[in-house]
Design an enzyme around this catalytic site. Structure first.
Site, PDB file in Angstrom:
ATOM      1  N   GLY A   1      33.135  31.945  62.814  1.00 12.72           N
ATOM      2  CA  GLY A   1      33.333  30.779  61.952  1.00 12.72           C
ATOM      3  C   GLY A   1      33.223  31.216  60.514  1.00 12.72           C
ATOM      4  O   GLY A   1      32.820  32.351  60.234  1.00 12.72           O
TER       5      GLY A   1
ATOM      6  N   GLU B   1      37.073  40.102  71.536  1.00  8.64           N
ATOM      7  CA  GLU B   1      38.306  39.484  72.014  1.00  8.64           C
ATOM      8  C   GLU B   1      39.571  40.104  71.428  1.00  8.64           C
ATOM      9  O   GLU B   1      40.657  39.890  71.948  1.00  8.64           O
ATOM     10  CB  GLU B   1      38.275  37.966  71.739  1.00  8.64           C
ATOM     11  CG  GLU B   1      38.397  37.555  70.266  1.00  8.64           C
ATOM     12  CD  GLU B   1      37.082  37.640  69.485  1.00  8.64           C
ATOM     13  OE1 GLU B   1      36.142  38.302  69.952  1.00  8.64           O
ATOM     14  OE2 GLU B   1      36.995  37.052  68.388  1.00  8.64           O
TER      15      GLU B   1
ATOM     16  N   ASP C   1      58.206  24.478  76.711  1.00 12.32           N
ATOM     17  CA  ASP C   1      56.965  23.696  76.797  1.00 12.32           C
ATOM     18  C   ASP C   1      57.217  22.301  77.382  1.00 12.32           C
ATOM     19  O   ASP C   1      56.557  21.885  78.329  1.00 12.32           O
ATOM     20  CB  ASP C   1      56.315  23.540  75.412  1.00 12.32           C
ATOM     21  CG  ASP C   1      56.086  24.878  74.742  1.00 12.32           C
ATOM     22  OD1 ASP C   1      56.052  25.888  75.461  1.00 12.32           O
ATOM     23  OD2 ASP C   1      55.968  24.917  73.504  1.00 12.32           O
TER      24      ASP C   1
ATOM     25  N   LYS D   1      51.782  30.140  74.973  1.00  5.25           N
ATOM     26  CA  LYS D   1      53.174  30.160  75.425  1.00  5.25           C
ATOM     27  C   LYS D   1      53.356  31.008  76.692  1.00  5.25           C
ATOM     28  O   LYS D   1      54.020  30.590  77.642  1.00  5.25           O
ATOM     29  CB  LYS D   1      54.033  30.719  74.285  1.00  5.25           C
ATOM     30  CG  LYS D   1      55.501  30.696  74.533  1.00  5.25           C
ATOM     31  CD  LYS D   1      56.052  29.299  74.488  1.00  5.25           C
ATOM     32  CE  LYS D   1      56.820  28.992  73.258  1.00  5.25           C
ATOM     33  NZ  LYS D   1      57.005  27.583  73.005  1.00  5.25           N
TER      34      LYS D   1
END
Ligand code: XMP
Length: 510
Positions: A53, A170, A226, A366
């Site tokens: 953050g 990550e 989508d 996606k």
């Protein structure tokens, strides 16, 4: 189903964390740090990850959370700001470094028996992006990794299952990042790792049936992957209670309106409606040049068309759209900065009252949406279609949109797609299209001076569209594209190629 909570403190990589966890076959969901502790308790998570953050934990305006979350008995992994927050909550000390630490750093494991550091070499590369660091760990904690400049690269209170890393496991630049996440999920949280995409489909279909009951649903279908996958999921859930509405707003690629109609009409168990409103959209866009204004006008007009259809077909009902995670994050969800308002993230006009908005893909990326599409048996070409933004050519004609400009762009874009297909180069790019920047340049054709439009080619490679690299199209193919566009498209006399990655650019120009 076992679930991991990714508690969002406004970092840039939150979606990647959830993504990496799902790749390890554990379902992860992201919730904002404003989520009440009660909700977190009730949701039965196997583990919690505090994200990175902005700012310093000592600032009042920085996102905080009640320390009671660390007493739930649920394992917690703090990442970057999340690590500092954990230290701060338990009485550690955080200090600001003189300079920001950004990039690759060698990390040394100092506690070989740490579960989190299992199978991590004693020295490996990690990726840092921070200014503050933990200078004194809280009571009971031990330091499990250090770098030359960061005294607490990782810390833990193993008995309480509290772990924290200052770096970013990550991102792919952290050599053993996946191993660290896997250690947390399987060794610390005791996850089984049996989540697969089929579970997502089964669960979503069940939830959709429960939520919709016997009401009607109108889905905004653009023909892109989508909304097509959302249509397939909803059709599986509620069949003919679903009406897919394809709005041809006059900003589609050449022939695309008919292609979408042919692909969908009669192929799924659902109703299909095509609404032609080219003139209405163009008249609303008359004189409008600001990209955000254009996006908002187009998004609002879409909602109005869908609302008319809901009222016409069902007395009330739900509205569904194929929003995916990057649409929300780039439109400024939670504490993340707003980059651009994706058309499906425009606020709903006040006089529109759907029973609710359904976005079954809102937490997926996606490439995950494509996996769902494949599992649902959608045609390969549809699943692997390049994305097309809801505002269509409206955000590729830079500045004011007019019918004449749209026509020039449609023709140029068609030549580009045709030439790329003939060269079998489509599979090598995630997205490619033409842009009309509204710039005129001087040229010479047939011994005469020309003063005509510039067309820009934009082409990118990417998996998740959050970051992208410009595609290295071979020069001879670029040459053929340029020749054909100038020869075949009226009012164009120059072609340029955009060599900007994302960041610092975005994929679309507006
Ligand atoms: P940007 O330009 O944000 O684009 O880097 C990332 C991806 O999102 C698509 N895009 C949109 N898709 N509605 C959509 O459905 C929108 O308003 C929108 N804006 C951008 C873009 O084409 C690329 O694939």
């Amino acid at each position: 189903m076992e679930k991991i909570l990714v508690l969002d403190f406004g970092g840039q990589y939150n979606q990647l964390i959830a993504r990496r966890v799902r790749d390890l076959h554990v379902y992860a969901e992201i919730l904002p740090y404003t989520t009440p502790l009660e909700t977190i308790k009730q949701n039965g998570y196997k583990g919690i990850i505090f994200t990175g953050g902005p700012n310093s934990v000592y600032l009042e305006e920085s996102p905080h959370y009640t320390p009671a979350i660390l007493d739930l008995g649920i394992p917690v992994l703090g990442i970057c700001y999340g690590a500092q927050l954990m230290a701060y909550m338990l009485g550690g000390t955080i200090e600001g470094a003189k300079t920001r630490q950004y990039g690759h750093t060698d990390m040394t494991v100092t506690k070989a028996e740490s579960l989190l550091m299992k199978q991590i070499p004693s020295v490996s590369t990690c990726w840092m992006s921070h200014t503050d660091y933990i200078s004194k760990v809280p009571d009971h904690f031990t330091i499990s990794a250090v770098t030359d400049t960061c005294p607490t690269a990782a810390m833990e209170w193993a008995e309480k299952k509290l772990y924290a890393v200052q770096f970013h496991p990550e991102v792919s630049h952290t050599a053993y990042g996946n191993q660290i996440l896997s250690n947390f999920l399987f060794d610390v949280c005791g996850c089984a790792g049996d989540w697969v995409m089929d579970d997502f489909i089964d669960r979503t279909v069940k939830e959709l049936r429960q939520q919709i009951g016997n009401k009607g649903v109108v889905l905004g279908l653009s023909g892109g992957v989508d909304s097509s996958v959302a249509a397939a999921l909803l059709s599986k859930a509620v069949g003919r209670q679903l009406t897919c509405v394809f709005v041809d707003q006059g900003l589609m690629r050449k022939n695309e309106g008919d292609d979408v109609e042919n692909a969908f009409k009669g192929t799924f168990d659902m109703n299909f409606v095509r609404v032609n409103c080219q003139e209405a959209f163009l008249s609303h866009l008359k004189g409008v040049t600001d990209p955000e204004d254009k996006r908002k006008i187009i998004g609002t007009e879409f909602y109005k068309v869908f609302w008319d259809i809901v009222r016409e077909k069902y007395s009330d009902g739900y509205f569904a759209q194929g929003t995916i995670y990057p649409d929300r994050i780039e439109s400024g969800k939670g504490d993340a900065a707003k980059i651009k308002t994706h058309h499906n993230q425009v606020g709903m006009p006040k006089d529109i009252h759907f029973d609710g908005v359904i976005e079954p893909l809102k937490d997926l990326f996606k490439d995950e949406v494509r996996q769902v599409g494949e599992k649902l048996g959608l045609p390969h070409d549809l699943v692997w279609r390049q994305p097309f933004p809801g505002p269509g050519l409206g955000v590729r004609v830079i500045g004011e949109v007019t019918a004449e400009k749209v026509k020039i762009l449609q023709d140029a874009d068609w030549v580009l797609r045709d030439e790329v297909a003939k060269s079998h180069y489509d599979d090598k790019m995630a997205q490619f299209f033409a842009v009309l920047p509204g710039v005129k340049t001087v040229g010479v054709m047939g011994d005469a001076r020309t003063y005509e439009n510039l067309i820009v080619i934009r082409a990118v490679t990417t998996d998740d569209f959050m970051t992208a690299d410009w595609a290295k199209i071979p020069y001879d193919l670029l040459g053929r594209i340029s020749n054909r566009i100038i020869n075949e498209v009226d009012h164009v006399n120059r072609v340029a190629y955009d060599i900007t990655s994302k960041p610092p650019g975005t994929v679309e120009w507006e």
